[in-house]
Scaffold this active site. Structure first.
Site, PDB file in Angstrom:
ATOM      1  N   GLY A  44       0.818  -1.192   0.000  1.00 26.07           N
ATOM      2  CA  GLY A  44       0.000   0.000   0.000  1.00 26.07           C
ATOM      3  C   GLY A  44       0.860   1.252   0.000  1.00 26.07           C
ATOM      4  N   CYS A  45       0.217   2.380  -0.243  1.00 26.83           N
ATOM      5  CA  CYS A  45       0.960   3.633  -0.359  1.00 26.83           C
ATOM      6  C   CYS A  45       1.492   4.068   1.000  1.00 26.83           C
ATOM      7  CB  CYS A  45       0.081   4.702  -0.993  1.00 26.83           C
ATOM      8  SG  CYS A  45      -1.573   4.818  -0.293  1.00 26.83           S
ATOM      9  N   TYR A  46       0.643   4.153   2.015  1.00 27.57           N
ATOM     10  CA  TYR A  46       1.142   4.495   3.351  1.00 27.57           C
ATOM     11  C   TYR A  46       2.193   3.487   3.818  1.00 27.57           C
ATOM     12  CZ  TYR A  46      -2.620   7.962   4.273  1.00 27.57           C
ATOM     13  OH  TYR A  46      -3.459   9.044   4.267  1.00 27.57           O
ATOM     14  N   THR A  85       4.312   1.763   2.227  1.00 31.06           N
ATOM     15  CA  THR A  85       5.603   1.968   1.575  1.00 31.06           C
ATOM     16  C   THR A  85       6.359   3.125   2.227  1.00 31.06           C
ATOM     17  OG1 THR A  85       4.801   1.111  -0.534  1.00 31.06           O
ATOM     18  CG2 THR A  85       6.728   2.573  -0.615  1.00 31.06           C
ATOM     19  N   ALA A  86       5.701   4.258   2.335  1.00 31.63           N
ATOM     20  CA  ALA A  86       6.377   5.438   2.896  1.00 31.63           C
ATOM     21  C   ALA A  86       6.792   5.198   4.343  1.00 31.63           C
ATOM     22  CB  ALA A  86       5.454   6.657   2.805  1.00 31.63           C
TER      23      ALA A  86
END
Lengths: 347, 347, 347, 347
Positions: free
Chosen positions: A148-150, A152-153
């Protein structure tokens, strides 16, 4: 040329796959499905693609997809887990951008997604597609679950600290913010410009579906349980995720910012898409807009015992479609950065 | 009618004072100064005020200001501390929106602002203008130091927890974000729309000037030292501050979110401008846009041992000019909400 | 106190009526209907109204509405025309913010709205609620059709030129732009932040439903047929309409900008909500944000034969709910500016 | 590899040249000058370029620039006209993105720019770099004056109509709007996010410096004088220009939209960077964001006698740095689209 299929091509990760693959010299998109838009040219829906694709959306069809070398699922959860088993059986590899195969524990998945998992037998096979952790396993995988995007960061920001055992894993804090494209191309009042523009808010603070994925990934590198307090926020802008991460060092002065910076640069020295900024420079989402990069920075405010990590990605690129292509490149033995040379669009 | 002067009327807090005072039935702005714009009508610079003021900017002039009952300083730091002594001597009351009188310790002030304080003898007299803490002292004050925007949002969120001794005061975390108007109406490349729009970043993470003010205020209510890790962020929008606050409760399950909500509603029951939202509703900056309200919400994610407080204000209203007028009303014995009835501009 | 009902209170013009009426000393909202949200408190949906209304949405119900002195319809077209006849019969006055009664010719209405008109017998009675043209008739009306947002901005800009017979009425051009709130609080992909933010486009250039309303109104003041080429655009922002109007003067140099400015200031000298800016100052939508004002400016580029009029309003205030209250005030014999003292929110 | 120099690399057209040239396989940037930032690495100022350039800003220096094969001037007006003569003498070719060589008439240039031209002897040699009109002359040029952003969007929209003699050249109307990056990376209050965001306005309506350039270019293709009423507007966004163009056809029904569409598609059939959209599809600035494309559409509202042309470009790409590279490619005999394959960033 690798023959590519895309399931669910009408969302933002779908059009982003098309944008990036238009510049990939070894891949050709031969099928893109959408029940709602079947028959319509992709460049009629997404005019930025005019002149790049002579392609129309098709009805989802296993035959069509099974004829591809690799299929991306750019769908909401609950689609891939029903179609992937047959594709794998027929020899087509899969990169799933949805949440279906990210959580190894089917019961935990069901708790968060509210339904039974349709193909739990594949959960052990699926490789979590964070190349900075799992590159070797991705290379041999037939099914990759793209993070997911969150997650990953946030994971890229905490990993060096946890691997080195420098911080209290039971009290990690992630205050993160996403552009509205993270909510997808769905007709919802909450995502109207008139609702989001000129405003800022936290949401899902009591529990966001990315939490178990984050904790699973961080537990893997930590070697033990972790607990993350994760508060996502909605930004009045389209693209970008920024995570502000807080962790407790053993004691005030335990580590200087320079030492921590050294740790991060060493950890990511050979990573093509993780960029540890010089001490004093903080990341901005705009410097990675449209690019597959994660920019990281470290601060130890007042030289006390809390370290702050700042992490920025483009949610649609390193947080989704770019990372999916990075995974594809690794799976297919292509240069990992093939087709991912875009420079951030600044300003 | 109270005769009002405004020093530094060309910035955003200046025009906001004018907007709010245009609807205040007991106050009349009789002087507004600006060296750069002296002689120009205020409604030529700020056309939203057309038809509301028949007034031009004047050169800063002590005689003029001393003829006022009360003077607002809507200036950068380092202006008020030079002019206020004479105004007070001549019987004019002052509400200073700048940082000059917020920190009681002149040496600490100098550390953060990089110059000696010009009137340290007034620091003991100056009352910190957070009515929710200091209402009685404000009522008798001749000099009120109006809190900064971040400090207002952050203190209102932490105060009930610290007063009740429920959280670890040595490890408070404040991840806060401000609209670009917080940076003022200064010609700086960093605040251009092309630099800020469509992007998000942290800034001053190693140390923001609002930190000592926050820690001083929280130490006062805590009854002992506090340490705050404070990371401000810049939002791609004009107005609004949102603070996401993290604090450690004694133990998991120590307090339910309902108990904490009860604590907050009791603490702020009689406050006209602090609104504790029902459990499950989270604040947005847009619901307080243009209004003098602070909206607060509480979450205990996963029922672990970290409480999250969310706090939203309009940085130019409750974070500056609205709170300044609230202080003025208290100082002058007027109803505290006089002229502050604006409803948030949603959408 | 005038007892007010609002039909369709969950849209942007509904919440804007509530915002403005909260500060109206002679009116009290006693009923607000919404089929979808019946039973829910209005301040749960619109938290900017917390503390202002102790009111929940009701099912639409004629009995309830007939008990009001005046009812606002803040609905899409095709609602008012079915309910208004009974309300009028029972003595309740109506201000309709929708398009149902704006076009006097029922056949023309049907051409543009694609269905027969449900109460054409009322079209002659309905007064077009542009006070700057129809104030006397509004004062005696029981049914006022509140103008559309584009029509308000465009008509106010062209009226002085057409009344004076100075321009070619057969070749008027209106290039206008609206914030996204003009599209309403509807769940549509096209109005998502991710679709609208950071972009600009024309839409409905081949024919927008406001065109017949604009041409009808301008023909009335012109005394003969007019033709307007009207191109609306969508702005990446929430509130505001800006119209850039072009008209051909008889000959180059026929009228100086000063003469035209004199004409406009004379025409609107006694209008409380139309503000003709000094020559050289151009309107911005932000100077009227949240306020019931229209700001106008005139330019004659290169002193040739084309006059340009620039017109700015807040689409939700002077373009909808503010103008509706202005009409209500006139209908009820109240001061026309009662409850409409808001100052534009700048910045 | 072509050795490239850039004068004035700290502005938005400078960083955009760097972004685009980073992906150009035949060009290498060997020098980039900035008086203010001399010595600073370009990726310290523009972190989106990290990993792409190992280069620092240099003091402007003729020796350095004369060692390049081609130099771009990405400067405000009044810089190139002083340096270009010596560079040309020494055999370095020049693409000037500023206004210095766009107007052939030195007196007219002086009228609009308020100073004498420093090298009027070069005005005859300079080729106006709109490839769609001047491709052959560009190929042989040593000095190309790259068109302005508005002039590019507006000329491409009017050219087919004027070449075909279909519209009245004396009454052209261009209502155009630009993102804030068009105003450059200058520290000006007017371009702060807090001044521009959430608002829309016309500016320079009485006369913008791009007007003479537009009229010169259109007169060239028209074969006689033209007059354009040009009103620019400022959009609350970063990138993009949209022009809404109005012209009078001989008579109502003179040309159908299909006939006009055929004219446009024929005119631009072999143009790699002009895309005439199908009838009914209107351009958006976001579909060309980051790309070197101009998208055009045609409408004949109500089938009357006014044709509307809609034109969208990215002001920093086809309106500046992309077109500059397109010119460079033509001058150097490279494929015209070399390095210009970027796909628009949607969403």
């Amino acid at each position: 040329m690798v023959r590519i299929g895309i399931v669910g091509g009408t969302g933002y990760t779908g059009v982003e796959l098309l944008r990036l693959l238009a510049q990939h010299e070894d891949a050709e998109v031969v099928a893109i499905t959408s029940r709602a838009e079947a028959g319509r040219r992709v460049d009629a829906l997404f005019p930025n693609l005019r002149g790049r694709y002579d392609l129309a959306f098709s009805e989802p069809d296993v035959e069509l997809l099974a004829g591809c070398d690799l299929v991306f699922f750019a769908t909401p959860h609950n689609v891939a887990m029903n179609l992937v088993p047959e594709l794998l059986e027929r020899g087509t590899r899969v990169v799933d951008l949805s949440a279906d195969y990210r959580i190894r524990d089917a019961a935990l998945w069901s708790d968060w997604y509210g339904e039974p998992h349709a193909s739990p037998q594949l959960l052990d096979d699926a490789v979590y597609g964070l190349p900075e952790v799992n590159r070797q396993r991705i290379a041999g995988a037939r099914l990759v679950a793209c993070p997911g995007c969150y997650p990953t960061a946030i994971q890229l920001g905490f990993i060096p600290l946890l691997e080195a055992g420098l911080v209290d894993p039971a009290h990690l804090i992630a205050s993160a913010a996403s552009g509205a494209s993270g909510a997808g191309r769905q007709a919802k009042v909450d995502n109207l410009l008139s609702e989001v523009s000129g405003s800022f808010k936290a949401y899902a603070a009591a529990g966001h579906r990315h939490l178990p994925e984050i904790e699973q990934g961080l537990a893997d590198v930590s070697g033990g349980p972790v607990a993350v307090t994760f508060v996502p926020h909605l930004l009045p802008m389209v693209r970008g995720i920024h995570a502000t991460l807080f962790a407790r060092l053993g004691a005030p002065g335990a580590k200087s910012v320079e030492e921590l910076h050294g740790l991060f640069t060493a950890r990511y020295a050979s990573e093509p898409f993780v960029d540890v900024l010089p001490v004093g420079m903080l990341p901005q989402t705009r410097t990675v807009k449209g690019a597959n990069h994660c920019q990281l920075s470290l601060v130890v405010p007042q030289e006390r015992d809390t370290v702050v990590v700042l992490s920025a990605i483009d949610n649609l690129v390193k947080g989704a479609s770019g990372q999916a292509i990075q995974n594809m490149n690794i799976m297919l033995g292509l240069p990992e950065d093939r087709g991912l040379g875009q420079v951030g669009l600044l300003p």
